[in-house]
Structures are given as structure tokens and as C-alpha cells.
Design a protein around this motif. Structure first.
Motif, mmCIF file in Angstrom:
data_model
loop_
_atom_site.group_PDB
_atom_site.id
_atom_site.type_symbol
_atom_site.label_atom_id
_atom_site.label_comp_id
_atom_site.label_asym_id
_atom_site.label_seq_id
_atom_site.Cartn_x
_atom_site.Cartn_y
_atom_site.Cartn_z
ATOM 1 N N LYS A 89 1.029 5.322 1.104
ATOM 2 C CA LYS A 89 0.368 6.354 1.905
ATOM 3 C C LYS A 89 1.242 7.596 1.990
ATOM 4 O O LYS A 89 2.422 7.513 2.300
ATOM 5 C CB LYS A 89 0.067 5.834 3.315
ATOM 6 C CG LYS A 89 -0.660 6.835 4.205
ATOM 7 C CD LYS A 89 -1.003 6.237 5.555
ATOM 8 C CE LYS A 89 -1.765 7.223 6.426
ATOM 9 N NZ LYS A 89 -2.164 6.635 7.721
ATOM 10 N N ASN A 90 0.644 8.735 1.711
ATOM 11 C CA ASN A 90 1.297 10.023 1.911
ATOM 12 C C ASN A 90 0.694 10.653 3.159
ATOM 13 O O ASN A 90 1.192 10.477 4.261
ATOM 14 C CB ASN A 90 1.128 10.887 0.663
ATOM 15 C CG ASN A 90 1.627 12.302 0.848
ATOM 16 O OD1 ASN A 90 2.310 12.604 1.824
ATOM 17 N ND2 ASN A 90 1.295 13.177 -0.066
ATOM 18 N N ASP A 107 -8.025 9.946 2.382
ATOM 19 C CA ASP A 107 -8.575 8.999 1.412
ATOM 20 C C ASP A 107 -9.868 8.394 1.942
ATOM 21 O O ASP A 107 -9.860 7.589 2.868
ATOM 22 C CB ASP A 107 -7.550 7.904 1.127
ATOM 23 C CG ASP A 107 -7.847 7.139 -0.144
ATOM 24 O OD1 ASP A 107 -9.017 7.118 -0.555
ATOM 25 O OD2 ASP A 107 -6.922 6.574 -0.726
ATOM 26 N N SER A 122 0.857 -1.180 0.000
ATOM 27 C CA SER A 122 0.000 0.000 0.000
ATOM 28 C C SER A 122 0.899 1.237 0.000
ATOM 29 O O SER A 122 2.053 1.175 0.407
ATOM 30 C CB SER A 122 -0.943 0.016 1.214
ATOM 31 O OG SER A 122 -0.220 -0.012 2.430
ATOM 32 N N GLY A 150 -2.760 10.227 3.794
ATOM 33 C CA GLY A 150 -3.890 9.405 4.187
ATOM 34 C C GLY A 150 -5.239 10.059 4.011
ATOM 35 O O GLY A 150 -6.237 9.575 4.527
ATOM 36 N N TRP A 175 5.451 4.689 2.949
ATOM 37 C CA TRP A 175 5.047 5.972 3.544
ATOM 38 C C TRP A 175 5.904 7.075 2.942
ATOM 39 O O TRP A 175 7.074 7.244 3.285
ATOM 40 C CB TRP A 175 5.205 5.904 5.063
ATOM 41 C CG TRP A 175 4.598 7.054 5.793
ATOM 42 C CD1 TRP A 175 3.413 7.673 5.545
ATOM 43 C CD2 TRP A 175 5.165 7.724 6.927
ATOM 44 N NE1 TRP A 175 3.186 8.689 6.439
ATOM 45 C CE2 TRP A 175 4.252 8.743 7.304
ATOM 46 C CE3 TRP A 175 6.343 7.575 7.653
ATOM 47 C CZ2 TRP A 175 4.486 9.606 8.374
ATOM 48 C CZ3 TRP A 175 6.566 8.419 8.723
ATOM 49 C CH2 TRP A 175 5.641 9.420 9.083
ATOM 50 N N ARG A 223 -7.787 3.727 -0.170
ATOM 51 C CA ARG A 223 -6.701 3.311 -1.065
ATOM 52 C C ARG A 223 -5.327 3.430 -0.426
ATOM 53 O O ARG A 223 -4.358 2.849 -0.917
ATOM 54 C CB ARG A 223 -6.758 4.133 -2.356
ATOM 55 C CG ARG A 223 -8.032 3.945 -3.159
ATOM 56 C CD ARG A 223 -8.174 4.997 -4.242
ATOM 57 N NE ARG A 223 -8.280 6.341 -3.656
ATOM 58 C CZ ARG A 223 -8.427 7.455 -4.375
ATOM 59 N NH1 ARG A 223 -8.480 7.381 -5.696
ATOM 60 N NH2 ARG A 223 -8.512 8.629 -3.774
ATOM 61 N N SER A 224 -5.224 4.198 0.662
ATOM 62 C CA SER A 224 -3.914 4.436 1.266
ATOM 63 C C SER A 224 -3.623 3.495 2.431
ATOM 64 O O SER A 224 -2.714 3.749 3.222
ATOM 65 C CB SER A 224 -3.814 5.888 1.740
ATOM 66 O OG SER A 224 -4.819 6.181 2.703
ATOM 67 N N THR A 225 -4.377 2.417 2.528
ATOM 68 C CA THR A 225 -4.104 1.434 3.562
ATOM 69 C C THR A 225 -4.388 0.051 3.003
ATOM 70 O O THR A 225 -4.832 -0.092 1.862
ATOM 71 C CB THR A 225 -4.949 1.696 4.821
ATOM 72 O OG1 THR A 225 -4.477 0.873 5.887
ATOM 73 C CG2 THR A 225 -6.421 1.410 4.584
ATOM 74 N N GLY A 280 -2.631 11.381 -4.421
ATOM 75 C CA GLY A 280 -4.019 11.133 -4.792
ATOM 76 C C GLY A 280 -4.777 12.362 -5.230
ATOM 77 O O GLY A 280 -5.691 12.273 -6.062
#
Length: 479
Positions: free
Chosen positions: A55-56, A60, A53, A58, A74, A64-66, A131
């Protein structure tokens, strides 16, 4: 992170003696500091058959970020910001290269110090290079410069095959096209280079009006606002960000770049006269700031976090100009239905009005893959509904189901339209049409080329129906 995807998982505030589960949260994480970190992590994950996954920040609502059991990449600490005079066959002018972790409030401040402004999101903590832009990316400067995708010049990425690439209109152009409005499931972003624009004065307005018991007068004002948006739509650069329930309307703020405070007041005067004639209680104030950053800070005084919370569900629909021009009574009836039918958890309707037509922005159909319905829209409408953070997950799930029902009510009034994937629902059965439209088959081909193993998964993302998470979070190929 939307609470729907936290799935009652462990919290830092959980008592040490209490039991909890990670739920949908990633089991492992890499604090990415370079492209080589991503290359090493992807190679490891593929060798060990571990879900990945990315994640920037989060931000969302689609989760989609997990990913349950996943290795999270990260990218939040990729914070480099560098300005340049960019030269290419497609654009020559000021630009800024943003690390994948750079947030809106950071680039607004940095750009201002260079005498520039950059289009970005309303939420000050949203990451621009991930995203936000891959879904299109709306913001307060949209009516002047377009969506985030209309400003992107190139991406620096790592593919799931471990290749470190630049994607631009002249290099890996198919990947650039797909990432520029087609979602975030093609490669891992290391940086984005986007246009910057000369700064200057910005005028603004904030306004409220209240339903004090005269429903007819209140809803007449909301209807008049819808018609007023068609007028604002003709003014270059004019943006409004607003929301209403059945009791209260709030213009969070309006933005008019390169204009005086008097000019925006002149534009609002007819609507203020309407409020007076209807006898409604209202507040109204204008502003004029020397830079965009000062304008943004004026209306978001609690930076960096602002007043955005996570205990809400969200969904919505792009509202076409013709829906307001030709079918306003039906639209108003739907608004009243949505805002009144659930008194326990009332839904609010919000709008972000930007003219992002090709004629206004100066680009052409096909220049990027952003959903074509954006160009026909008068505004993006999102609905939100709030709930108790300590409440049961069943309430969140019930409200999610109701959100989809409300989306369908709006869909019936906007045939041929669509939605902004970043503020839509993950379980919309018509997600391919609503989020990607006619571009979906070509986007899938790009996905298959750059992520052939379908390692990058997100609900309602291109190719997401080719794999399915099992109960433990493992991704299995669908038959």
C-alpha cells in the motif's frame, strides 16, 4: 480506499466501547523506509506463510492495496524526489526519480521549482510510482506527453525472492515491460524514474451548462460536446476533463500547454455559440498561467486533498473515436439510460479526453504493455455513483452490480476496446481481455518468473485466478 473493500471494518472514529472487525484491512504493517525493509519483510512473510499486501496511498477501487490478515508493506513514506539529466540509449534529457510514496501534488510543485513539469494524475494525492503508472496512468498532460507509462525510464524494485533490482529497457527489460502498464503484481516498487519536461505557459477553461427543463436542448448540447471532442482531438496537447448527469454538465477543467488564453478561447468559441443557440444556461471562463503547477492549483484550489471523496463506486470503458464518429445516437441513448434509470442513486458519466496515439506521442506499438485500446480511444469514460458513508454495505454491493451492467452497455458499443484497470471493476468476468488484452499470456510468464510463489495478489491482476482468498484472507492455490 474504496468503501467496498473496507467492508464495514474498524474506523478511528469508532467508539471505544463498540465492537468492530478489521475486515479486509491488513493485520500487520511495515513502515517501509528502504529496500532492505522490504527484503526483510518478504523473507519473514514467506517463512511464516503470511499474506503480503502493498500500500502506498490506497487509491484503489479494486482492493489491491489491502488484504485480510496480511502483512502490509506501507511505502507511503518513501518521499525522495531528485532531478537529473538522464542518459541512456533510449532517452537523454531531464528526469525525476520518485520514491514510491511521492504524490502528484508534491512532484508538480517540486518540478515547477526546477522549471519543469511532469505528467501525473488528476487527483493530487495519488501516488505516481505505484498503481497509477502500472495501470497506464492518465492525466492532464497526456495529449502532449502521453500516459505515465510512456514517460517511465526505469523502476527500482524488490522481488518476492528478495532481489533488489533495476528494471529498464536495457536491464531486466521483461520486468520493465510488464510493470509499465501491465498492472502491479510483479515486484514491490521502491522508486520510479520518469521523464520531466520543460515548463511553460498553460491555458485552461472551466464551463458548465444546466438542464432547466428542456431535455431536448440539454441532450443536444451533450451530443454536440461529443462531436466537439473530435475537433479538440486534432489539437496537439489539448485535454478535457468533464462529467454530466441528466441535469448538469461540468467541464472540470481543460488543459492546453504552451498556449495562450486567447488560443484556448478560440478553440472553445464554436461550442459556446452552440450553447447560446440552444438557449441553455451556462458558465464559462478561461485562464492563462505561467506554469503547469499554477494551472493545476488554479483548478484544484483545496490542495493537497482537492474535492475527491471515497464514498463512491467507479467503473468505465475506453470510448473509441469510431464510436463517436459512427454510432453517436446509440452512445447518447446509452448515456441517457445510465444517468436516469436509478433516481435514488444516480450515476454520473465522466470523460478524460487525451490523444495518446503513437503518432501523437512519438513511440511505437510494443514499446510498453499499456492496453492497445488506449491508442484508439477518444476518451476514457468512467461512471461514478455516490452513497451514504454510514449506509449499509448491501447498498454498495448493489451499486457495484449495477456498475457492471452499465459497463456491459458501453462494451456492446465499443467492440475490441477495453478499460483502464485503475478505474474499473474488480469483478468484471472478462477482466483479462478488458484490462490486458492480447498481452496477457506474456504478462503471466513475467509474473511466473519474478513472483513464482504468487505472493503479490490483487483482484483482476495478472495471475489472480491462480490463487483464491479463503474466508480468513489466506491465499490458496486454485486447482
Amino acid at each position: 480506499m474504496s468503501p467496498l473493500w473496507l467492508n464495514e471494518s474498524c474506523s478511528p472514529y469508532t467508539a471505544p466501547s463498540a465492537s468492530c472487525t478489521l475486515g479486509n484491512l491488513a493485520s500487520y504493517a511495515v513502515n517501509v523506509s528502504s529496500a532492505s525493509d522490504v527484503q526483510t519483510a518478504v523473507k519473514f512473510a514467506k517463512k511464516k506463510n503470511i499474506r503480503v499486501s502493498v500500500k502506498n496511498t490506497g487509491h484503489d477501487y479494486l482492493g489491491r492495496s489491502t488484504g485480510k490478515g496480511s502483512l502490509a508493506l506501507w511505502t507511503h513514506n518513501l518521499k525522495d524526489i531528485s532531478f537529473s539529466n538522464y542518459t541512456s540509449a533510449h532517452y537523454n534529457g531531464p528526469a525525476v526519480k520518485l520514491g514510491a510514496g511521492v504524490q502528484a501534488f508534491e512532484v508538480y510543485e517540486s518540478a515547477s521549482r526546477h522549471g519543469l513539469r511532469v505528467t501525473g494524475g488528476y487527483c493530487p494525492t495519488v501516488g505516481l510510482a505505484g498503481g497509477w503508472v502500472s495501470g497506464g496512468g492518465h492525466g492532464a498532460l497526456g495529449s502532449l506527453y502521453g500516459l505515465g507509462t510512456d514517460n517511465t525510464l526505469e523502476y527500482e524494485v524488490v522481488t518476492t525472492e528478495g532481489k533488489h533490482l533495476v528494471a529498464s529497457p536495457s536491464e531486466n527489460s521483461d520486468l520493465f515491460w510488464a510493470m509499465n502498464g501491465g498492472g502491479s503484481a510483479y515486484a514491490i516498487v521502491i522508486s520510479q524514474t520518469t521523464r520531466a519536461h520543460p515548463d511553460g505557459p498553460v491555458a485552461g477553461v472551466e464551463m458548465t451548462f444546466t438542464n432547466t427543463g428542456d431535455d431536448d436542448a440539454y441532450w443536444a448540447a451533450v451530443e454536440a460536446w461529443q462531436r466537439q471532442l473530435l475537433v479538440f482531438d486534432q489539437i496537439p496537447g489539448f485535454n478535457t476533463f468533464w462529467g454530466f448527469s441528466d441535469r448538469f454538465f461540468e467541464l472540470y477543467f481543460s488543459t492546453l500547454p504552451d498556449a495562450t488564453e486567447g488560443a484556448i478561447a478560440d478553440a472553445f468559441n464554436p461550442f459556446i455559440e452552440t450553447l447560446k443557440k440552444l438557449g441553455l444556461q451556462y458558465t464559462y471562463s478561461t485562464s492563462g498561467m505561467p506554469t503547469y503547477h499554477e494551472h493545476f492549483t488554479h483548478y484544484n484550489p483545496d490542495l493537497p486533498y482537492g474535492d475527491y471523496t471515497t464514498n463512491n463506486n467507479i467503473g468505465g470503458r475506453l470510448i473509441q473515436r469510431k464510436a463517436v464518429q459512427d454510432n453517436l445516437p446509440s452512445l447518447m441513448a446509452t448515456f441517457r439510460n445510465i444517468t436516469t434509470k436509478n433516481p435514488t442513486h444516480p450515476f454520473r458519466v465522466n470523460g478524460i479526453a487525451n490523444n495518446v496515439t503513437h503518432a501523437r506521442i512519438g513511440n511505437r506499438p510494443g514499446d510498453n504493455v499499456v492496453l492497445p485500446a488506449w491508442r484508439d480511444s477518444l476518451y476514457w469514460l468512467n461512471m461514478d455513483v455516490y452513497f451514504d458513508l454510514d449506509g449499509p454495505i448491501s447498498v454498495v454491493e448493489d451499486l457495484q452490480a449495477e456498475m457492471n451492467v452499465n459497463q456491459d452497455l458501453l462494451k456492446a458499443l465499443t467492440p475490441g476496446g477495453g478499460a483502464y484497470i485503475n478505474e474499473a471493476t474488480f469483478d468484471n468476468p472478462d477482466w483479462k481481455n478488458d484490462y490486458f488484452g492480447e498481452n496477457y499470456p506474456k504478462l503471466l510468464a513475467v509474473k511466473e518468473k519474478y513472483d513464482p510463489a504468487f505472493l503479490l495478489y490483487g483482484s483482476a491482476s495478472v495471475g489472480s485466478d491462480r490463487v483464491k482468498p479463503d474466508n480468513e484472507g489466506r491465499l490458496c492455490r486454485s486447482n
